[in-house]
Motif scaffolding. Structure first.
Motif, mmCIF file in Angstrom:
data_model
loop_
_atom_site.group_PDB
_atom_site.id
_atom_site.type_symbol
_atom_site.label_atom_id
_atom_site.label_comp_id
_atom_site.label_asym_id
_atom_site.label_seq_id
_atom_site.Cartn_x
_atom_site.Cartn_y
_atom_site.Cartn_z
ATOM 1 N N GLY A 177 0.782 -1.219 0.000
ATOM 2 C CA GLY A 177 0.000 0.000 0.000
ATOM 3 C C GLY A 177 0.816 1.272 0.000
ATOM 4 O O GLY A 177 0.311 2.343 0.320
ATOM 5 N N ARG A 178 2.080 1.175 -0.405
ATOM 6 C CA ARG A 178 2.959 2.340 -0.426
ATOM 7 C C ARG A 178 3.522 2.525 -1.830
ATOM 8 O O ARG A 178 4.071 1.596 -2.415
ATOM 9 C CB ARG A 178 4.113 2.190 0.568
ATOM 10 C CG ARG A 178 3.670 2.111 2.009
ATOM 11 C CD ARG A 178 4.854 1.805 2.927
ATOM 12 N NE ARG A 178 4.424 1.671 4.311
ATOM 13 C CZ ARG A 178 4.365 2.660 5.184
ATOM 14 N NH1 ARG A 178 4.697 3.879 4.802
ATOM 15 N NH2 ARG A 178 3.960 2.471 6.429
ATOM 16 N N THR A 179 3.393 3.722 -2.331
ATOM 17 C CA THR A 179 3.951 4.010 -3.648
ATOM 18 C C THR A 179 5.464 4.033 -3.568
ATOM 19 O O THR A 179 6.038 4.623 -2.659
ATOM 20 C CB THR A 179 3.447 5.373 -4.158
ATOM 21 O OG1 THR A 179 2.030 5.320 -4.278
ATOM 22 C CG2 THR A 179 4.049 5.711 -5.503
ATOM 23 N N GLY A 180 6.108 3.406 -4.522
ATOM 24 C CA GLY A 180 7.567 3.402 -4.582
ATOM 25 C C GLY A 180 8.014 2.939 -5.952
ATOM 26 O O GLY A 180 7.202 2.511 -6.795
ATOM 27 N N TRP A 181 9.322 3.030 -6.186
ATOM 28 C CA TRP A 181 9.835 2.628 -7.487
ATOM 29 C C TRP A 181 9.511 1.175 -7.844
ATOM 30 O O TRP A 181 9.194 0.885 -9.001
ATOM 31 C CB TRP A 181 11.342 2.873 -7.544
ATOM 32 C CG TRP A 181 11.679 4.298 -7.874
ATOM 33 C CD1 TRP A 181 12.219 5.226 -7.051
ATOM 34 C CD2 TRP A 181 11.461 4.953 -9.134
ATOM 35 N NE1 TRP A 181 12.356 6.430 -7.700
ATOM 36 C CE2 TRP A 181 11.904 6.288 -8.993
ATOM 37 C CE3 TRP A 181 10.940 4.552 -10.355
ATOM 38 C CZ2 TRP A 181 11.845 7.215 -10.034
ATOM 39 C CZ3 TRP A 181 10.885 5.478 -11.391
ATOM 40 C CH2 TRP A 181 11.329 6.792 -11.233
ATOM 41 N N PRO A 182 9.593 0.217 -6.914
ATOM 42 C CA PRO A 182 9.254 -1.166 -7.299
ATOM 43 C C PRO A 182 7.847 -1.280 -7.895
ATOM 44 O O PRO A 182 7.620 -2.056 -8.834
ATOM 45 C CB PRO A 182 9.379 -1.938 -5.983
ATOM 46 C CG PRO A 182 10.395 -1.169 -5.206
ATOM 47 C CD PRO A 182 10.113 0.273 -5.523
ATOM 48 N N THR A 183 6.885 -0.509 -7.361
ATOM 49 C CA THR A 183 5.527 -0.550 -7.907
ATOM 50 C C THR A 183 5.489 0.082 -9.293
ATOM 51 O O THR A 183 4.850 -0.442 -10.226
ATOM 52 C CB THR A 183 4.555 0.172 -6.965
ATOM 53 O OG1 THR A 183 4.553 -0.492 -5.699
ATOM 54 C CG2 THR A 183 3.150 0.179 -7.529
ATOM 55 N N MET A 184 6.162 1.210 -9.458
ATOM 56 C CA MET A 184 6.207 1.856 -10.767
ATOM 57 C C MET A 184 6.906 0.973 -11.795
ATOM 58 O O MET A 184 6.495 0.908 -12.962
ATOM 59 C CB MET A 184 6.923 3.211 -10.655
ATOM 60 C CG MET A 184 6.182 4.241 -9.804
ATOM 61 S SD MET A 184 4.467 4.505 -10.367
ATOM 62 C CE MET A 184 4.070 6.041 -9.518
ATOM 63 N N PHE A 185 7.943 0.269 -11.375
ATOM 64 C CA PHE A 185 8.638 -0.640 -12.289
ATOM 65 C C PHE A 185 7.722 -1.798 -12.693
ATOM 66 O O PHE A 185 7.721 -2.244 -13.850
ATOM 67 C CB PHE A 185 9.904 -1.191 -11.639
ATOM 68 C CG PHE A 185 10.990 -0.158 -11.437
ATOM 69 C CD1 PHE A 185 11.069 0.971 -12.238
ATOM 70 C CD2 PHE A 185 11.933 -0.324 -10.444
ATOM 71 C CE1 PHE A 185 12.070 1.918 -12.055
ATOM 72 C CE2 PHE A 185 12.935 0.615 -10.258
ATOM 73 C CZ PHE A 185 13.002 1.732 -11.060
#
Length: 781
Positions: free
Chosen positions: A73-81
């Motif tokens: 539930g936290r936005t971060g680079w792994p999610t964007m990737f």
């Protein structure tokens, strides 16, 4: 230095910048939103971010080339990737990667309400991760999605109304860039960022930059690229190279009254550079008197000729960390020994301050530390020195609280060994491409430990830092450093390009050059000099050797000497709870602290060993009873204060006896004595800080508790009590290795006050001093 690691040294090798992908992740600003807010990347758990992560994992988890997003539930680079790879799979790209590159950009096309459902869902997931509403990840482009896209584009800076998402906008959506002001960002900077997005979006070289109010590497490169287009530089690439410099020189300086006309943005780009460097100017393409005045302030700050014009050197300093690399500074740093011939070369070229190293790098052949007699050679030639401390420091893993404590200790030993005076600024090296996350996770805890150790040692030396602009600025903002030696020579560092020069810069390293000839030839790092740190023009006489760490092979002989002196001594010994051996081991357990205190204050170590030993040996159960009474007294004071603030009837019972102070801890120090001694030292600039009020029971309680519970604090107070007492009792001034026996006995006696008992105390403890000093002398020699 770890075995097999390449040597990174500011004067020998310029460390390589971090890989682009690492830079992109490491430069992410850690946002602290606790609620969803349009356009703001939330750091707290967000239900819709979690649903986006769950959806993309469930949809693509079994596809080759996909790397799952964390379901936190936290936005971060792994999610964007993960979303980027999902998009690539939807576009038929099997060789997926974390990068939204040219192939992805060329295939995605404009995303509209007619696009494939999963591509719309990926876009909606990106909207949720960016802080906008994503219409329940429905895959349907409805009114909510339309409004979210409009909000996103407005925040980016676009004023037109579109009902689609362009490829560049999709690329920007799947980044951690923010498009609203975050973390005390500047609205003026954001306006420039939005203008850049509007003005250059159709250019093939331009990609949407953040609009978060913070200059950054990508924004700085885009500004340089825009300038290259303005100047018609062949092969424009966003790098401030020879072609750009040549075109800038040919364009000429901007002066008051000039303004942009037609399609030209030349003056507006200069104003953008000023705004990115924290100078408030209008952004209207007019070089007014106000802009000229601000240019003068900037030129003065970065040590340029103050012309008030938009000249070549000012452009250089606005756009790239080195500024004009042809500038000759007034300071240097180097790994090479300064001989008389080299000193003359440097002086003749106008250099006045030389940065030299206190230590060598362990396990390497590089011999860079200051050599015997070298400092005097520099001083004789009219040169000053600023000391640099570096063992390794070439990667993030070096930095930790443990290493920080060790570095502070070794730094004090090395600097005092050369005779550097108290208050000298020593620059601790952060000699690698430290990303924002590296600074937060490694560098800051390391420097906080250095600060804590220096504080414990009585602040013998002030803390400076060598590193990229972002490293220097962040440490200074936290009060962990007092001066910056900026590694601007490393233009590829993530923390240089796009970051302004730190407010506290003293030395600005811009080029590596070789100067002189014959015996006077030397390779140096050429530094611009601000004058904030004048460097050192003298050091203490080191002919009297300072003390060193205790050699445990001498413990048995020292113990015997102490027993032979103390056992026949006619002094009260009934009820003692510690043996002579236990008292000695208590002192030796704090040997590193005591050694560094002695070197920092430039006094004999035995002077600081004697009282802790004697007082610990002399402790009885009476001291424990007194300590318990003090604790009861302050429990009462806390209860009384709570009662006074509550307005309730009835007061807490007063303890008997009333005991607000006692001699406590390993060295048996009264809180009132500690406060008096520290205030005396502060008043004479021996230690920093404001005086404390001993009449305030809160201050007394905090001090007493520190003395009682923290052996390090207790022992570090001993020298201040001795200095203050010696001055009060016998007018003894200054700290030196050459106190007479009479002065030492008077200082020891003052520990017991000024009454008749203090004379006996001084005579008895003088014998203990002689035991310690005889052993220390054997070890240091």
């Amino acid at each position: 230095m770890p075995p097999g690691k390449p040597l990174a040294d500011s004067a020998a090798v310029t460390p390589k910048p971090a890989p682009p992908l690492a830079r992109m992740q490491g430069d992410m600003r850690l946002l602290e939103a606790n609620i969803r807010s349009t356009g703001l990347l939330a750091a707290s758990v967000d239900e819709w971010v979690l649903r986006a992560q769950q959806w993309v994992n469930a949809t693509y988890g079994n596809r080759a080339g996909y790397v799952p997003a964390p379901e936190d539930g936290r936005t971060g680079w792994p999610t964007m990737f993960a979303l980027t790879r999902a998009l690539q799979l939807e576009l038929g790209i099997t060789a997926t990667s974390d990068s939204f590159g040219p192939t992805t950009l060329s295939r995605v096309g404009a995303t509209t309400n007619g696009s494939p459902t999963n591509i719309i869902k990926i876009m909606q997931c990106g909207l949720y991760c960016k802080g906008y509403y994503g219409e329940d990840i429905s895959g349907t482009w409805g009114e909510v999605t339309t409004e979210s896209i409009h909000q996103l584009r407005r925040n980016m800076g676009f004023t037109d109304v579109n009902y689609h998402l362009s490829p560049k906008e999709f690329k920007a959506l799947l980044t951690m860039d923010a498009y609203v002001v975050v973390e005390n960002g500047s609205p003026a900077v954001r306006s420039v960022q939005q203008w850049m997005n509007r003005s250059f979006i159709d250019q093939s070289w331009f990609y949407i930059v953040p609009a978060d109010g913070h200059p950054s590497r990508d924004v700085a490169k885009a500004l340089i690229w825009a300038l290259q287009i303005e100047l018609n530089v062949a092969g424009a690439n966003g790098n401030f190279g020879p072609g750009t410099r040549s075109a800038l020189r040919a364009r000429g300086a901007i002066s008051v009254g000039q303004h942009d006309s037609g399609s030209s943005n030349f003056i507006r780009l200069f104003q953008a550079g000023m705004i990115f460097n924290r100078y408030p100017v209008s952004f209207d393409g007019v070089f007014s008197q106000s802009v000229s005045d601000q240019a003068r302030l900037f030129q003065q700050f970065v040590a340029l000729p103050v012309t008030g014009k938009g000249d070549f050197q000012t452009w250089c300093s606005l756009l790239v960390s080195t500024g004009d690399t042809d500038r000759r500074g007034n300071a240097v740093d180097c790994v090479t020994t300064i001989t008389a011939a080299r000193a003359q070369t440097l002086y003749d070229l106008g250099y006045r301050v030389i940065g030299r190293y206190l230590t060598n790098v362990p396990n390497t052949s590089l011999d860079k530390n200051i050599k015997p007699g070298e400092l005097q050679t520099m001083f004789n030639a009219g040169l000053r020195c600023f000391p640099i401390y570096q063992t390794w420091g070439g990667e993030a893993s070096y930095f930790s609280p443990q290493q920080g404590h060790l570095d502070a200790s070794l730094c004090v030993q090395a600097a005092s060994g050369y005779g550097f005076e108290r208050g000298t600024i020593i620059y601790h090296a952060v000699d690698f491409d430290a990303l924002n996350t590296d600074i937060t996770d490694y560098v800051i805890p390391h420097f906080r430990a250095i600060q804590n150790t220096m504080e414990l040692l009585g602040h013998p030396y002030r803390i400076g830092v060598y590193g990229a602009r972002n490293v220097c600025s962040r440490l200074a903002a936290l009060g962990l450093t007092t001066s910056s030696f900026v590694a601007d020579l490393s233009t590829g560092f993530s923390g240089n390009l796009g970051f302004p020069l730190p407010y506290d810069w003293a030395f600005d390293q811009i080029t590596t050059i070789t100067v002189g000839s014959g015996a006077g030839q030397i390779e140096i790092d050429n530094n611009i000099y601000s004058g904030r740190d004048p460097g050192q023009s003298r050091v203490r006489d080191t002919s009297a050797k300072p003390d060193v760490r205790f050699d445990m092979s001498y413990r048995s002989a020292l113990l015997t000497a102490l027993r032979n002196y103390l056992n026949p001594l006619d002094t009260p010994k009934v009820g003692l709870i510690h043996s002579i051996e236990e008292a000695l081991d208590k002192v030796l357990a704090h040997d590193e602290l005591i050694t560094n205190l002695s070197r920092g204050y430039n006094v004999r170590k035995a002077l600081l060993q004697t009282n802790p030993f004697w007082e610990y040996w002399k402790q009885t159960l009476e001291e424990s009873v007194a300590d318990a009474a003090v604790r009861l007294w302050y429990v009462y004071r806390q209860q009384l204060e709570a009662w006074e603030n509550s307005g309730h009837l009835g007061t807490p019972p007063t303890p008997m006896p009333e005991r607000p102070d006692s001699s406590t801890g390993v060295s048996q120090i009264f809180a009132a004595s500690a406060i008096r001694a520290r205030n005396w030292a502060k008043g004479r600039g021996l230690v920093p800080g404001a005086a404390q009020d001993a009449s305030d029971w809160h201050v007394m309680w905090d001090t007493w508790r520190s003395l009682n519970e923290n052996d390090n604090y207790n022992i570090s107070t001993v020298p201040l009590i001795l200095f203050e007492g010696g001055h009060r009792r016998a007018g003894i001034s200054g700290q030196r290795l050459t106190y007479t026996d009479q002065e030492i006995e008077q200082m020891l006696a003052s520990y017991q006050g000024d009454g008749s008992n203090s004379v006996v105390y001084g005579r008895e403890t003088m014998g203990v001093y002689r035991c310690f000093e005889a052993t220390n002398a054997l070890i240091r020699n």
